[in-house]
Scaffold this motif. Structure first.
Motif, PDB file in Angstrom:
ATOM      1  N   VAL A 135      11.684  22.847  62.716  1.00  0.00           N
ATOM      2  CA  VAL A 135      10.747  23.009  61.771  1.00  0.00           C
ATOM      3  C   VAL A 135      10.804  21.884  60.773  1.00  0.00           C
ATOM      4  N   THR A 136       9.854  20.746  60.507  1.00  0.00           N
ATOM      5  CA  THR A 136       9.997  19.824  59.469  1.00  0.00           C
ATOM      6  C   THR A 136       8.642  19.998  58.724  1.00  0.00           C
ATOM      7  N   CYS A 137       8.724  19.719  57.442  1.00  0.00           N
ATOM      8  CA  CYS A 137       7.655  19.744  56.417  1.00  0.00           C
ATOM      9  C   CYS A 137       7.657  18.202  55.691  1.00  0.00           C
ATOM     10  N   ARG A 138       6.726  17.473  55.961  1.00  0.00           N
ATOM     11  CA  ARG A 138       6.547  16.255  55.330  1.00  0.00           C
ATOM     12  C   ARG A 138       5.359  16.023  54.664  1.00  0.00           C
ATOM     13  N   VAL A 139       5.489  15.692  53.429  1.00  0.00           N
ATOM     14  CA  VAL A 139       3.969  15.196  52.604  1.00  0.00           C
ATOM     15  C   VAL A 139       4.343  14.184  51.860  1.00  0.00           C
ATOM     16  N   GLU A 140       3.234  13.445  51.380  1.00  0.00           N
ATOM     17  CA  GLU A 140       3.101  12.158  50.749  1.00  0.00           C
ATOM     18  C   GLU A 140       2.331  12.575  49.493  1.00  0.00           C
ATOM     19  N   ALA A 141       2.561  12.076  48.341  1.00  0.00           N
ATOM     20  CA  ALA A 141       1.800  12.260  47.207  1.00  0.00           C
ATOM     21  C   ALA A 141       0.400  10.996  47.148  1.00  0.00           C
ATOM     22  N   CYS A 142       0.397  10.176  48.336  1.00  0.00           N
ATOM     23  CA  CYS A 142      -0.574   9.427  48.709  1.00  0.00           C
ATOM     24  C   CYS A 142      -1.132   8.597  47.233  1.00  0.00           C
ATOM     25  N   GLY A 143      -0.210   8.166  46.474  1.00  0.00           N
ATOM     26  CA  GLY A 143      -0.557   7.253  45.389  1.00  0.00           C
ATOM     27  C   GLY A 143      -0.457   7.681  44.005  1.00  0.00           C
ATOM     28  N   LYS A 144      -0.280   9.068  44.137  1.00  0.00           N
ATOM     29  CA  LYS A 144      -0.217   9.882  42.865  1.00  0.00           C
ATOM     30  C   LYS A 144       1.128  10.193  42.401  1.00  0.00           C
ATOM     31  N   ALA A 145       1.230  10.394  41.020  1.00  0.00           N
ATOM     32  CA  ALA A 145       2.668  10.766  40.463  1.00  0.00           C
ATOM     33  C   ALA A 145       3.294  11.960  40.981  1.00  0.00           C
ATOM     34  N   ILE A 146       2.623  13.006  41.417  1.00  0.00           N
ATOM     35  CA  ILE A 146       3.120  14.094  41.964  1.00  0.00           C
ATOM     36  C   ILE A 146       2.233  14.652  43.154  1.00  0.00           C
ATOM     37  N   SER A 147       2.727  15.579  43.839  1.00  0.00           N
ATOM     38  CA  SER A 147       2.113  16.041  44.815  1.00  0.00           C
ATOM     39  C   SER A 147       1.797  17.737  44.675  1.00  0.00           C
ATOM     40  N   GLU A 148       0.486  17.734  45.096  1.00  0.00           N
ATOM     41  CA  GLU A 148      -0.128  19.169  44.546  1.00  0.00           C
ATOM     42  C   GLU A 148       0.228  20.096  45.929  1.00  0.00           C
ATOM     43  N   ASP A 149       1.155  19.773  46.723  1.00  0.00           N
ATOM     44  CA  ASP A 149       1.301  20.453  48.109  1.00  0.00           C
ATOM     45  C   ASP A 149       2.171  21.642  47.987  1.00  0.00           C
ATOM     46  N   PHE A 150       2.325  22.671  48.478  1.00  0.00           N
ATOM     47  CA  PHE A 150       3.150  23.524  48.735  1.00  0.00           C
ATOM     48  C   PHE A 150       3.453  24.070  49.870  1.00  0.00           C
ATOM     49  N   PHE A 151       4.629  24.419  50.451  1.00  0.00           N
ATOM     50  CA  PHE A 151       5.068  24.874  51.552  1.00  0.00           C
ATOM     51  C   PHE A 151       5.963  26.387  51.475  1.00  0.00           C
ATOM     52  N   ASP A 152       5.919  26.843  52.355  1.00  0.00           N
ATOM     53  CA  ASP A 152       7.067  28.245  52.553  1.00  0.00           C
ATOM     54  C   ASP A 152       6.822  28.845  53.758  1.00  0.00           C
ATOM     55  N   ALA A 153       7.861  29.486  54.372  1.00  0.00           N
ATOM     56  CA  ALA A 153       7.882  30.121  55.378  1.00  0.00           C
ATOM     57  C   ALA A 153       8.154  31.703  55.378  1.00  0.00           C
ATOM     58  N   SER A 154       8.023  32.438  56.177  1.00  0.00           N
ATOM     59  CA  SER A 154       8.609  33.974  56.002  1.00  0.00           C
ATOM     60  C   SER A 154       9.825  34.093  56.783  1.00  0.00           C
ATOM     61  N   CYS A 155      10.879  34.974  56.454  1.00  0.00           N
ATOM     62  CA  CYS A 155      12.088  35.304  56.987  1.00  0.00           C
ATOM     63  C   CYS A 155      11.908  36.910  57.414  1.00  0.00           C
ATOM     64  N   PRO A 156      11.113  37.241  58.293  1.00  0.00           N
ATOM     65  CA  PRO A 156      10.888  38.874  58.506  1.00  0.00           C
ATOM     66  C   PRO A 156      11.937  39.464  59.148  1.00  0.00           C
TER      67      PRO A 156
END
Length: 163
Positions: free
Chosen positions: A26-47
């Motif tokens: 599993v890979t998560c990739r995001v880009e800030a698209c020209g912004k200084a910071i990304s407003e994205d957030f990723f997490d996963a469960s470990c049940p």
């Protein structure tokens, strides 16, 4: 329960978490698209092993809208989905569970935004993937995208919701 919130970075996740089957990556990739910071957030469960068998493993990615409390909105969406998914009644099918959980967080965000100053509104997209046994379930609102890469072929599993 969760693997701990992380900045999306492009790094492979899951292997270090110890809850992803070895045949998956599993890979998560995001880009800030020209912004200084990304407003994205990723997490996963470990049940637990039992919850992994009956409910599955949940991955969530949210993209908060810039200009307000977008990052906070993204974190809230992801954290709520990961906690409430496992708190739902055990007899609910995955689709019903995702519908109720996402509807609940959407209602909470809408209520917050009705009371908040415009500079503090919380808006976010959300994409959720549940891997349960040999099934894949996807819930999606907005324009975060989920891709499946299999045998060298890339397939987009979501369609952007745009107004």
């Amino acid at each position: 329960m969760t693997a701990g919130g992380r900045e999306p970075s492009g790094a492979v996740v899951g292997a270090a978490m110890g809850c992803i089957p070895p045949e998956l990556s599993v890979t998560c990739r995001v880009e800030a698209c020209g912004k200084a910071i990304s407003e994205d957030f990723f997490d996963a469960s470990c049940p637990s092993a039992e919850e992994r068998e009956t409910r599955g493993i949940v991955f969530a990615l949210a993209d908060g809208l810039s200009g307000g409390d977008g990052r906070r909105a993204a974190e809230t969406c992801v954290a709520t989905v990961l906690s409430d998914f496992y708190a739902a009644p055990p007899g609910w099918p995955v689709a019903q569970c995702l519908d109720r959980v996402i509807g609940g967080v959407n209602g909470w965000l809408a209520g917050h935004n009705q009371r908040a100053h415009p500079d503090h509104c919380m808006l976010s997209t959300l994409t959720v993937l549940v891997l349960r046994q040999r099934e894949m379930h996807v819930a999606h609102v907005g324009d975060c995208r989920l891709y499946r890469v299999r045998t060298g072929t890339i397939e987009c599993m979501t369609t952007d919701h745009v107004w």
